[in-house]
Scaffold this motif. Sequence first.
Motif, short mmCIF file in Angstrom:
data_model
loop_
_atom_site.label_atom_id
_atom_site.label_comp_id
_atom_site.label_asym_id
_atom_site.label_seq_id
_atom_site.Cartn_x
_atom_site.Cartn_y
_atom_site.Cartn_z
N ARG A 7 45.75 39.55 40.08
CA ARG A 7 46.32 40.10 40.16
C ARG A 7 47.18 39.44 41.64
O ARG A 7 46.38 38.63 42.40
N PRO A 81 56.16 42.40 36.62
CA PRO A 81 55.39 44.05 36.36
C PRO A 81 56.57 44.50 35.34
O PRO A 81 55.50 45.25 34.73
N HIS A 109 50.78 40.60 38.07
CA HIS A 109 51.35 42.01 38.09
C HIS A 109 51.06 43.23 37.98
O HIS A 109 49.90 43.26 37.22
#
Length: 156
Positions: A7, A81, A109
């Motif tokens: 991430r 995302p 993400h």
Amino acid sequence: MQLFLMRHGEAEHHARSDRERALTDAGLHHSGMMSEWLKNSITEFDLVLVSPYLRAMQTWNEVATHFASPKKVKILDELVPAADPDMSSRLVLAYAEQFKAHNVLVVSHMPLLGYMVSELVPGIEPPLFATSSVAMIDFMGKHASLMWQQSPHSIG
């Protein structure tokens, strides 16, 4: 193949758009810490796949300062995302096969990364990823196992 899912580092809260949110100083620092820790597990990446969002690209740029240049780096819109986790997972595996990559890094993400783990490792609930954290999935033949997940707070 070993797949490292990372991430992005901590990002600022305000920007013209979500896509343009930059890393904070802490985000850069923690991404560097994780890179140093990762060097205990791996010396180089064959393939790096990165979200086009600024914070993900900045995270990769920080990681890149700690490793030799990979054979291939690709920026993929399928790693944003809200991307479809099944499609993103299949795409990552397809690129790994195309480039005959043994060590693959994906910088992306939440919530995508958590859902990708569930797609790639049967029976695993989607884990949470703190900023700058990394999970490693090992593919042995057709079977995949989540080997570990670390965050800057658990190594520091």
